[in-house]
Scaffold this motif. Structure first.
Motif, PDB file in Angstrom:
ATOM      1  N   ALA A   1       0.823  16.366  -1.166  1.00  0.00           N
ATOM      2  CA  ALA A   1       1.971  16.915  -1.889  1.00  0.00           C
ATOM      3  C   ALA A   1       2.985  15.825  -2.215  1.00  0.00           C
ATOM      4  CB  ALA A   1       2.636  18.010  -1.050  1.00  0.00           C
ATOM      5  N   HIS A   2       3.763  16.064  -3.251  1.00  0.00           N
ATOM      6  CA  HIS A   2       4.804  15.119  -3.678  1.00  0.00           C
ATOM      7  C   HIS A   2       6.028  15.218  -2.785  1.00  0.00           C
ATOM      8  CE1 HIS A   2       8.232  13.640  -6.097  1.00  0.00           C
ATOM      9  NE2 HIS A   2       7.345  12.834  -6.647  1.00  0.00           N
ATOM     10  N   ASN A   3       6.462  16.447  -2.497  1.00  0.00           N
ATOM     11  CA  ASN A   3       7.538  16.748  -1.549  1.00  0.00           C
ATOM     12  C   ASN A   3       8.947  16.472  -2.058  1.00  0.00           C
ATOM     13  OD1 ASN A   3       5.531  17.442   0.375  1.00  0.00           O
ATOM     14  ND2 ASN A   3       5.326  15.279   0.935  1.00  0.00           N
ATOM     15  N   ASP A   4       9.103  16.123  -3.341  1.00  0.00           N
ATOM     16  CA  ASP A   4      10.456  15.884  -3.858  1.00  0.00           C
ATOM     17  C   ASP A   4      10.497  16.124  -5.370  1.00  0.00           C
ATOM     18  OD1 ASP A   4      13.138  15.215  -3.868  1.00  0.00           O
ATOM     19  OD2 ASP A   4      12.786  13.054  -3.954  1.00  0.00           O
ATOM     20  N   THR A   5      10.016  17.279  -5.802  1.00  0.00           N
ATOM     21  CA  THR A   5       9.939  17.549  -7.240  1.00  0.00           C
ATOM     22  C   THR A   5      11.257  18.102  -7.772  1.00  0.00           C
ATOM     23  OG1 THR A   5       8.883  19.672  -6.692  1.00  0.00           O
ATOM     24  CG2 THR A   5       7.450  17.861  -7.380  1.00  0.00           C
ATOM     25  N   GLN A   6      12.311  17.329  -7.627  1.00  0.00           N
ATOM     26  CA  GLN A   6      13.571  17.649  -8.289  1.00  0.00           C
ATOM     27  C   GLN A   6      13.470  17.190  -9.742  1.00  0.00           C
ATOM     28  OE1 GLN A   6      16.281  15.119  -9.114  1.00  0.00           O
ATOM     29  NE2 GLN A   6      16.164  13.619  -7.450  1.00  0.00           N
ATOM     30  N   TYR A   7      14.365  17.703 -10.585  1.00  0.00           N
ATOM     31  CA  TYR A   7      14.209  17.465 -12.022  1.00  0.00           C
ATOM     32  C   TYR A   7      14.290  15.984 -12.382  1.00  0.00           C
ATOM     33  CZ  TYR A   7      19.390  17.278 -12.269  1.00  0.00           C
ATOM     34  OH  TYR A   7      20.719  16.952 -12.090  1.00  0.00           O
ATOM     35  N   GLY A   8      15.019  15.186 -11.610  1.00  0.00           N
ATOM     36  CA  GLY A   8      15.122  13.755 -11.901  1.00  0.00           C
ATOM     37  C   GLY A   8      13.842  12.990 -11.669  1.00  0.00           C
ATOM     38  N   ASN A   9      12.888  13.594 -10.959  1.00  0.00           N
ATOM     39  CA  ASN A   9      11.602  12.950 -10.706  1.00  0.00           C
ATOM     40  C   ASN A   9      10.499  13.451 -11.636  1.00  0.00           C
ATOM     41  OD1 ASN A   9      12.624  11.395  -8.642  1.00  0.00           O
ATOM     42  ND2 ASN A   9      12.074  12.857  -7.042  1.00  0.00           N
ATOM     43  N   LEU A  10      10.893  14.184 -12.682  1.00  0.00           N
ATOM     44  CA  LEU A  10       9.938  14.724 -13.648  1.00  0.00           C
ATOM     45  C   LEU A  10      10.280  14.211 -15.039  1.00  0.00           C
ATOM     46  CD1 LEU A  10       9.950  18.390 -12.307  1.00  0.00           C
ATOM     47  CD2 LEU A  10       8.081  16.757 -12.052  1.00  0.00           C
ATOM     48  N   LEU A  11       9.331  13.539 -15.658  1.00  0.00           N
ATOM     49  CA  LEU A  11       9.527  12.986 -16.991  1.00  0.00           C
ATOM     50  C   LEU A  11       8.625  13.706 -17.988  1.00  0.00           C
ATOM     51  CD1 LEU A  11       9.334   9.152 -16.186  1.00  0.00           C
ATOM     52  CD2 LEU A  11      11.321  10.663 -16.005  1.00  0.00           C
ATOM     53  N   ARG A  12       9.105  13.789 -19.236  1.00  0.00           N
ATOM     54  CA  ARG A  12       8.264  14.310 -20.309  1.00  0.00           C
ATOM     55  C   ARG A  12       8.026  13.189 -21.319  1.00  0.00           C
ATOM     56  NH1 ARG A  12       6.333  18.946 -22.014  1.00  0.00           N
ATOM     57  NH2 ARG A  12       7.640  20.261 -20.699  1.00  0.00           N
ATOM     58  N   LEU A  13       6.757  12.786 -21.447  1.00  0.00           N
ATOM     59  CA  LEU A  13       6.396  11.776 -22.429  1.00  0.00           C
ATOM     60  C   LEU A  13       6.663  12.296 -23.829  1.00  0.00           C
ATOM     61  CD1 LEU A  13       3.003  10.614 -20.862  1.00  0.00           C
ATOM     62  CD2 LEU A  13       5.239   9.532 -20.620  1.00  0.00           C
ATOM     63  N   GLN A  14       6.874  11.383 -24.753  1.00  0.00           N
ATOM     64  CA  GLN A  14       7.176  11.747 -26.133  1.00  0.00           C
ATOM     65  C   GLN A  14       6.018  11.316 -27.037  1.00  0.00           C
ATOM     66  OE1 GLN A  14      10.402  13.363 -26.710  1.00  0.00           O
ATOM     67  NE2 GLN A  14      10.130  13.402 -24.497  1.00  0.00           N
ATOM     68  N   PRO A  15       4.891  12.061 -27.054  1.00  0.00           N
ATOM     69  CA  PRO A  15       3.732  11.662 -27.861  1.00  0.00           C
ATOM     70  C   PRO A  15       4.010  11.837 -29.350  1.00  0.00           C
ATOM     71  CG  PRO A  15       3.373  13.832 -26.937  1.00  0.00           C
ATOM     72  CD  PRO A  15       4.664  13.337 -26.350  1.00  0.00           C
ATOM     73  N   SER A  16       3.247  11.105 -30.155  1.00  0.00           N
ATOM     74  CA  SER A  16       3.408  11.214 -31.607  1.00  0.00           C
ATOM     75  C   SER A  16       2.050  11.075 -32.269  1.00  0.00           C
ATOM     76  CB  SER A  16       4.372  10.130 -32.114  1.00  0.00           C
ATOM     77  OG  SER A  16       3.873   8.840 -31.791  1.00  0.00           O
ATOM     78  N   GLY A  17       2.019  11.297 -33.576  1.00  0.00           N
ATOM     79  CA  GLY A  17       0.787  11.126 -34.332  1.00  0.00           C
ATOM     80  C   GLY A  17      -0.296  12.087 -33.887  1.00  0.00           C
ATOM     81  N   GLU A  18      -1.470  11.540 -33.573  1.00  0.00           N
ATOM     82  CA  GLU A  18      -2.613  12.353 -33.166  1.00  0.00           C
ATOM     83  C   GLU A  18      -2.882  12.226 -31.672  1.00  0.00           C
ATOM     84  OE1 GLU A  18      -5.903  11.323 -35.600  1.00  0.00           O
ATOM     85  OE2 GLU A  18      -4.940  11.912 -37.478  1.00  0.00           O
ATOM     86  N   SER A  19      -1.860  12.051 -30.906  1.00  0.00           N
ATOM     87  CA  SER A  19      -2.024  11.907 -29.460  1.00  0.00           C
ATOM     88  C   SER A  19      -2.715  13.127 -28.866  1.00  0.00           C
ATOM     89  CB  SER A  19      -0.662  11.726 -28.781  1.00  0.00           C
ATOM     90  OG  SER A  19      -0.793  11.819 -27.370  1.00  0.00           O
ATOM     91  N   PRO A  20      -3.683  12.910 -27.961  1.00  0.00           N
ATOM     92  CA  PRO A  20      -4.334  14.046 -27.285  1.00  0.00           C
ATOM     93  C   PRO A  20      -3.350  14.911 -26.513  1.00  0.00           C
ATOM     94  CG  PRO A  20      -5.549  12.010 -26.908  1.00  0.00           C
ATOM     95  CD  PRO A  20      -4.262  11.621 -27.558  1.00  0.00           C
ATOM     96  N   LEU A  21      -2.199  14.350 -26.148  1.00  0.00           N
ATOM     97  CA  LEU A  21      -1.212  15.119 -25.398  1.00  0.00           C
ATOM     98  C   LEU A  21      -0.578  16.226 -26.233  1.00  0.00           C
ATOM     99  CD1 LEU A  21       0.626  12.265 -23.448  1.00  0.00           C
ATOM    100  CD2 LEU A  21      -1.068  13.878 -22.573  1.00  0.00           C
TER     101      LEU A  21
END
Length: 575
Positions: free
Chosen positions: A314-334
């Motif tokens: 387990a991570h044990n510290d999933t506060q919002y500051g430890n969660l990032l959202r990548l910013q994909p563009s184009g034809e990214s599989p994400l």
């Protein structure tokens, strides 16, 4: 730079490897150097405003000293990137630290975290034949880095060697940022072009489900080692490791509070008067309550061995500051709907290890109650923000139904057989046209009922682990507390002279005070780190109020056993 400059460190000891290209037994070898990066004179800065302050008139002595300290800090960063052979950074001249960008990120509670950017003007970058990571033709600027400088009390909290071992295991699975180099009090990491989540983001239904799916992938993607499982829940390992230091600190604080010492604003006595008894009761009473609850919790699993069977990584510290959202563009599989949850990246694995899923959920749900960017009360726990039963159900169901890395699941009805639940198993089953429709319906009904039972089991597990989660972070806050005069008093208690003197504190010496004031002026004025300092004692107090509220509801403590003032302030979530 403490313990000698980085120049001298270059001649001392640093591993002769590149942060991106050297491997040993299939693992990337992370370079390291035994130097300490001093950021104590720059904690008041969040960006590069200091550079322009160099142009201030000589009459503004404080501003000039601050700006010079900031540029010196940036020069030392450049030297570290050269020493650790961070990819491409040896093309930045050692005397050009003022040209790089250094921005401190807010929201980090244990460390100081910075984004380090190459100079905007790359025309003067040095092609270096000794650095194979630098192109002699394109002079492409190096990538941004994430610089993490550990906090002053972390030696009491975190085993850095163990953390680095975990980061290497994560790297094999491509989980989290890549580790690029370490030094005595910090490290460089891969920087993600991403947006950090906010407190409001946690409440967005689709984002919440995506976090749950990523959590499931982490829990099942990293196998626990035998010694990790045998050691039991990491939360209690933390408690056992922290409790003595915690008792040392809080006993001194309680003693001063009970004695009713008075003091001027800004002094240690004034700070303690504002906080009262941090745990709501004396430390000895709080510790006994934790131990009583711990025994009760173990019995819910039929003993320690039953609890160990439920452990996951387990991570044990999933506060919002430890969660990032990548910013994909184009034809990214994400951008594909099936992969959108993989836009989320979890960082900061300082507390990652073995825990039951319910503890991970309890921690995450409680983080819904915080806004660490609140200008007035960043430490406050607002229990009214705790996720409702509907919100908890949505999160846990997304976790349970997410496709696992393991092969299959029987449709038996026991909760033990319900781990893991595969979301794709019925779509495969339905392709078999030979199965009668009634059989399909019955199988689906059995599965849905089994999923619902598992969801309810995990929600209940989160509920019963909530006090443990609070107790851990109470201890965390106490250990990091900063009270004027406390560290000196605790050190004096440890010395023979301090013990013989009955641990009495000396009256302040006016001459000494004048000397300290003069030193402060020479250093550039007041300590700027205190202005925006996180209030760890208030954070611990808020967590303690939540702990007592849960124990009251569980019937593990009776109202009459608590002081009336504490009963009036406990924080209660009834679900």
């Amino acid at each position: 730079m403490r313990k000698g400059s980085i120049r001298r460190a270059l001649r001392k000891r640093s591993t002769g490897v590149s942060s991106d290209t050297d491997y040993q037994d299939g693992d990337a070898v992370v370079p390291s150097v035994e130097v300490t990066l001093d950021n104590s004179k720059t904690l008041g800065f969040s960006g590069d405003a200091a550079s322009s302050q160099l142009k201030l008139s000589n009459s503004d002595k404080k501003g000039k000293k601050d700006a010079e300290a900031w540029v010196q800090f940036k020069n030392e960063i450049v030297r570290l990137t050269h020493t650790l052979k961070c990819k491409g950074w040896r093309c930045v001249p050692l005397d050009q630290g003022a040209e790089i960008g250094v921005e401190r990120l807010s929201g980090a509670l244990t460390n100081a975290v910075y984004v380090v950017s190459p100079p905007q003007d790359t025309s003067h970058l040095l092609p270096n034949a000794q650095d194979s990571t630098t192109s002699l033709v394109s002079k492409r600027p190096p990538a941004k880095l994430l610089l993490r400088i550990y906090g002053p009390q972390v030696e009491h909290l975190i085993d850095r060697d163990k953390e680095l071992q975990i980061l290497r295991r994560l790297a094999r699975k491509r989980i989290g940022p890549r580790l690029l180099g370490t030094f005595s009090n910090g490290r460089f990491e891969q920087f993600f072009e991403a947006r950090t989540l906010t407190a409001k983001d946690l409440r967005i239904p689709e984002t919440s489900k995506q976090i749950a799916r990523r959590m499931r992938e982490l829990h099942e993607g990293i196998e626990l080692l035998d010694h990790e499982r045998n050691a039991g829940p990491f939360l209690w390992q933390n408690w056992d490791k922290w409790v003595e230091r915690c008792e040392e600190v809080i006993s001194w604080i309680d003693e001063k509070m009970i004695a009713g010492e008075q003091g001027a604003a800004g002094t240690g006595a004034d700070v303690l008067k504002r906080h009262g008894l941090v745990c709501g009761v004396e430390w000895s009473t709080f510790r006994k309550a934790v131990e009583k609850y711990r025994k009760w919790l173990e019995l819910q699993y039929g003993g320690s061995e039953g609890m160990k069977e439920e452990l996951v990584f387990a991570h044990n510290d999933t506060q919002y500051g430890n969660l990032l959202r990548l910013q994909p563009s184009g034809e990214s599989p994400l951008l594909h709907p099936a992969n959108e949850h993989k836009q989320l990246v979890v960082i900061d694995f300082e507390y990652a290890s073995a825990n039951v899923p319910g503890q991970e959920f309890a921690n995450h749900f409680t983080e819904w109650c915080y806004n660490y960017h609140d200008a007035a009360k960043s430490y406050a726990l607002n229990e009214r923000r705790y996720p409702t039963l509907e919100e908890q159900h949505r999160f846990v169901k997304a976790y349970v139904e997410h496709q696992s890395l393991r092969p299959s699941l029987s449709t038996q009805t026991s909760s033990a057989s319900l781990r893991p639940v595969l979301s794709h198993s019925f779509s495969s089953f339905n392709l078999d046209s030979r199965a009668p429709p009634a059989q399909v319906t019955e199988e689906m009904k059995i599965r849905e009922e089994a999923v619902e039972r598992e969801v309810e089991r995990l929600i209940n597990e989160a509920r019963i682990w909530r006090p443990a989660n609070s107790a851990q972070w109470v201890a965390w806050g106490i250990i990091q507390a900063k009270v004027p005069g406390m560290d000196e008093a605790l050190e004096a208690k440890k010395s023979p002279a301090g013990a013989e003197a009955g641990n009495l504190e000396r009256a302040p010496d006016p001459a000494s005070a004048d000397t300290e004031e003069k030193r402060s002026e020479e250093a550039g004025g007041e300590d700027e780190s205190g202005e925006d300092e996180f209030d760890y004692l208030s954070y611990a107090r808020e967590r303690a109020l939540f702990f007592w509220g849960d124990l009251l509801q569980m019937g593990l403590v009776k109202e009459g056993e608590l002081p009336e003032e504490l009963r009036e302030r406990v924080k209660v979530v009834e679900y």
